[in-house]
Design an enzyme around this catalytic site. Structure first.
Site, PDB file in Angstrom:
ATOM      1  N   GLU A   1       0.882  -1.173   0.000  1.00 42.81           N
ATOM      2  CA  GLU A   1       0.000   0.000   0.000  1.00 42.81           C
ATOM      3  C   GLU A   1       0.914   1.215   0.000  1.00 42.81           C
ATOM      4  OE1 GLU A   1      -3.294  -0.080  -0.130  1.00 42.81           O
ATOM      5  OE2 GLU A   1      -3.595  -2.216   0.131  1.00 42.81           O
TER       6      GLU A   1
ATOM      7  N   CYS B   1      -2.158   9.647   2.326  1.00 44.89           N
ATOM      8  CA  CYS B   1      -1.663   8.994   1.099  1.00 44.89           C
ATOM      9  C   CYS B   1      -2.503   9.349  -0.110  1.00 44.89           C
ATOM     10  CB  CYS B   1      -1.612   7.486   1.294  1.00 44.89           C
ATOM     11  SG  CYS B   1      -3.204   6.780   1.735  1.00 44.89           S
TER      12      CYS B   1
HETATM   13  P1  NAD Z   1       7.999   4.836   5.145  1.00 46.86           P
HETATM   14  O1  NAD Z   1       8.038   4.023   3.909  1.00 46.86           O
HETATM   15  O2  NAD Z   1       9.152   5.718   5.441  1.00 46.86           O
HETATM   16  O3  NAD Z   1       7.797   3.911   6.443  1.00 46.86           O
HETATM   17  C1  NAD Z   1       6.745   2.975   6.568  1.00 46.86           C
HETATM   18  C2  NAD Z   1       7.148   1.860   7.504  1.00 46.86           C
HETATM   19  O4  NAD Z   1       8.257   1.191   6.923  1.00 46.86           O
HETATM   20  C3  NAD Z   1       7.566   2.285   8.902  1.00 46.86           C
HETATM   21  O5  NAD Z   1       6.993   1.414   9.856  1.00 46.86           O
HETATM   22  C4  NAD Z   1       9.071   2.110   8.884  1.00 46.86           C
HETATM   23  O6  NAD Z   1       9.587   1.724  10.136  1.00 46.86           O
HETATM   24  C5  NAD Z   1       9.254   0.983   7.899  1.00 46.86           C
HETATM   25  N1  NAD Z   1      10.557   0.978   7.241  1.00 46.86           N
HETATM   26  C6  NAD Z   1      11.380   2.027   7.030  1.00 46.86           C
HETATM   27  N2  NAD Z   1      12.503   1.621   6.392  1.00 46.86           N
HETATM   28  C7  NAD Z   1      12.384   0.288   6.212  1.00 46.86           C
HETATM   29  C8  NAD Z   1      13.225  -0.712   5.621  1.00 46.86           C
HETATM   30  N3  NAD Z   1      14.398  -0.421   5.104  1.00 46.86           N
HETATM   31  N4  NAD Z   1      12.779  -1.982   5.606  1.00 46.86           N
HETATM   32  C9  NAD Z   1      11.575  -2.308   6.133  1.00 46.86           C
HETATM   33  N5  NAD Z   1      10.751  -1.407   6.692  1.00 46.86           N
HETATM   34  C10 NAD Z   1      11.149  -0.118   6.738  1.00 46.86           C
HETATM   35  O7  NAD Z   1       6.640   5.670   5.036  1.00 46.86           O
HETATM   36  P2  NAD Z   1       6.106   6.800   6.004  1.00 46.86           P
HETATM   37  O8  NAD Z   1       6.942   8.017   5.863  1.00 46.86           O
HETATM   38  O9  NAD Z   1       5.889   6.251   7.358  1.00 46.86           O
HETATM   39  O10 NAD Z   1       4.678   7.069   5.359  1.00 46.86           O
HETATM   40  C11 NAD Z   1       4.466   7.919   4.298  1.00 46.86           C
HETATM   41  C12 NAD Z   1       4.297   7.187   2.985  1.00 46.86           C
HETATM   42  O11 NAD Z   1       3.341   6.153   3.118  1.00 46.86           O
HETATM   43  C13 NAD Z   1       3.776   8.076   1.880  1.00 46.86           C
HETATM   44  O12 NAD Z   1       4.437   7.775   0.673  1.00 46.86           O
HETATM   45  C14 NAD Z   1       2.304   7.710   1.780  1.00 46.86           C
HETATM   46  O13 NAD Z   1       1.702   7.973   0.536  1.00 46.86           O
HETATM   47  C15 NAD Z   1       2.372   6.258   2.083  1.00 46.86           C
HETATM   48  N6  NAD Z   1       1.098   5.798   2.602  1.00 46.86           N
HETATM   49  C16 NAD Z   1       0.358   4.937   1.849  1.00 46.86           C
HETATM   50  C17 NAD Z   1      -0.874   4.538   2.315  1.00 46.86           C
HETATM   51  C18 NAD Z   1      -1.726   3.581   1.532  1.00 46.86           C
HETATM   52  O14 NAD Z   1      -2.659   3.048   2.118  1.00 46.86           O
HETATM   53  N7  NAD Z   1      -1.454   3.332   0.267  1.00 46.86           N
HETATM   54  C19 NAD Z   1      -1.357   5.004   3.535  1.00 46.86           C
HETATM   55  C20 NAD Z   1      -0.566   5.876   4.260  1.00 46.86           C
HETATM   56  C21 NAD Z   1       0.658   6.268   3.793  1.00 46.86           C
END
Ligand code: NAD
Length: 469
Positions: free
Chosen positions: A212, A246
């Protein structure tokens, strides 16, 4: 690899294997306990999230997190018994009188990695789908919302044993370890870049993933649009959670001649919703200094490259910076080389792109990454249907922004760079289930007519089969 994560995974898998197809009553009990706990702790969730953000409106936490969860639990309680049932499937003529069935089965242990922007909802909504489907679940919430993440751990820890649901708190290192566990399915919500890394880690175990992700969600304003309504709904969709959504409308496409009037109306609407931005409990802060600086950087880059900036309100810039708040900022005279037109904004900045015709708007969208959401405002149904048929996006709201996401009866998910797979409602149940195909052979089967040794008779049977297939 952390012993604890491995230990929990083994515990959950062992418990699952002892009871691999839990009854509806067992699942119902878990969903009801979850609903009760969310309800009882609503105030604590509001406070924790607000402290994590600097300020997050309590109403937004109730509307965009708590009520969505309650709606999904209610929907799951009503429909899961039906979703769990073995389904009849048709049988092709040449195999009759045998019959086919589809048997939904829990997958086993599900991993959920969630982001910070709706930190409760985005951890709990997949949890609801996975529990309803009869699985064990491990969750890794975001390190950007530490208060909420540890509150979630303690709330879920009170109602579930470790071998039912486990929350692993921690930073990127924990997230990396978590994503390399051999789950039976991994649902990741977050950025496209991290999604790529997570999909790579899961691929090593051949763990199936639902991704997602994010991206730039366009909004097309048609000539036939009711502008007043469009302005109100776009401003609301853009400013909920200060644009840190998002599916937030990322940019608008509309004819040049209408841009100035529309931009002014958006600013006016924002000022009506939020008479002040500084100190206003209704208006959410930017999650962290790094994101605040990133958003200011997008604006500076756009301004240097010739953009015109309109800012809502008249708040003290120093106070706003201390509170990490940015008012609605409409950016016009945009060009494709501006960073604001290249990366997901994820904040209250709203660029407008001049586009004279439906064709040019469609071309603009089609040439770019397939977005998570697409919005279209207008009354002309022929044009509306043209947009629906010829654009590919995760989901769509017509004459609205954001709200398609909370419809439990339609799937939610992205496509291409904005995601893979989907969930919510029945779609979540299927994402977290194995839909096992079962063929029930009859005592009377024509199959023996195809047994070797092959002969002329076999050829005749094959000829007949081809005729009826
Ligand atoms: P992010 O990708 O930085 O982090 C998301 C999660 O991934 C966190 O729990 C983090 O700890 C983990 N993570 C970070 N680095 C990782 C790695 N190397 N390996 C595994 N896991 C890792 O995203 P964010 O800044 O928390 O959220 C914002 C983004 O999420 C935006 O791009 C937004 O559009 C997207 N988003 C999508 C949805 C959806 O339903 N499609 C909903 C909300 C947010």
């Amino acid at each position: 690899m952390s012993n604890k994560l491995n230990e929990v995974l083994v515990k959950q898998r062992t418990a699952f294997n002892l009871n691999p197809n839990s009854s509806w009553n067992e699942r119902k009990d878990k969903l009801m306990k979850l609903g009760k706990a969310i309800n009882e702790n609503e105030g604590k969730f509001q406070h924790a999230i607000s402290e994590d953000f600097g300020n997050r409106s309590f109403v937004e936490t109730t509307v965009a997190e708590v009520t969505i969860i309650h709606g999904a639990i209610k929907h799951a309680l009503k429909h899961t018994p039906k979703w769990m049932r073995t389904r009849k499937a048709p049988t092709a003529m040449q195999f009759k009188p045998a019959t086919n069935r589809i048997v939904p089965q829990p997958l086993g242990v599900i991993g959920i990695i969630s982001p910070w922007n709706y930190p409760l909802q985005l951890a709990v909504m997949p949890l609801i789908g996975a529990l309803g489907a009869g699985n064990r679940i491990m969750i890794k919430p975001s390190e950007y919302t530490p208060r909420l993440s540890s509150l979630l751990k303690s709330v879920l820890g009170e109602i579930f044993s470790e071998d039912e649901v486990y929350v692993a708190v921690g930073g990127v290192e924990v997230a990396q370890e978590f994503s390399s566990l051999p789950f039976d399915h991994l649902l990741f919500t977050g950025s496209t870049n991290v999604g790529r890394i997570v999909a790579g880690a899961a691929a090593k175990n051949l763990t199936p993933v639902t991704l997602e992700l994010g991206g730039k969600s366009p909004t097309i304003i048609d000539d036939s649009a009711n502008e007043k309504l469009a302005v109100a709904r776009i401003t609301n969709g853009k400013l909920v959670n200060a644009g840190q959504t998002c599916v937030s409308p990322d940019y608008l496409l509309m004819p040049q001649g209408k841009i100035d009037g529309f931009a002014d109306a958006l600013i006016k609407q924002a000022e009506t919703f939020y008479p002040t931005f500084a100190g206003n409990k209704d208006y959410t802060s930017i999650i962290a200094d790094s994101h605040y600086a990133r958003l200011q950087g997008l604006l500076e880059d756009a301004e240097i490259k010739g953009a015109k900036i309109r800012t809502a309100g008249n708040d003290d810039t120093q106070v706003m910076a201390q509170e990490r708040r940015i008012p609605l900022t409409v950016v016009t005279n945009t060009t494709p080389d501006m960073k604001i037109m290249q990366e997901e904004i994820f904040g209250p900045l709203l660029p407008i792109v001049a586009s004279e015709t439906l064709e040019s708007s469609m071309e603009y969208v089609q040439e770019r990454d397939r977005p998570l959401a697409l919005y279209w405002f207008g009354e002309d149904k022929t044009k509306r249907d043209h947009v629906l048929k010829n654009s590919i996006s995760g989901g769509v709201s017509i004459n609205e922004t954001v709200w398609h996401v909370v419809q439990e009866d339609i799937p939610f998910g992205g496509v291409g760079p904005s995601g893979m797979g989907g969930y919510h409602g029945a779609h979540g149940f299927e994402t977290f289930s194995h839909m096992k195909g079962v063929f029930f052979q009859s005592k009377f089967s024509g199959g023996k007519m195809l047994y070797p040794p092959y002969s002329d008779k076999t050829q005749k049977v094959l000829g007949l089969m081809k005729k009826f297939m």
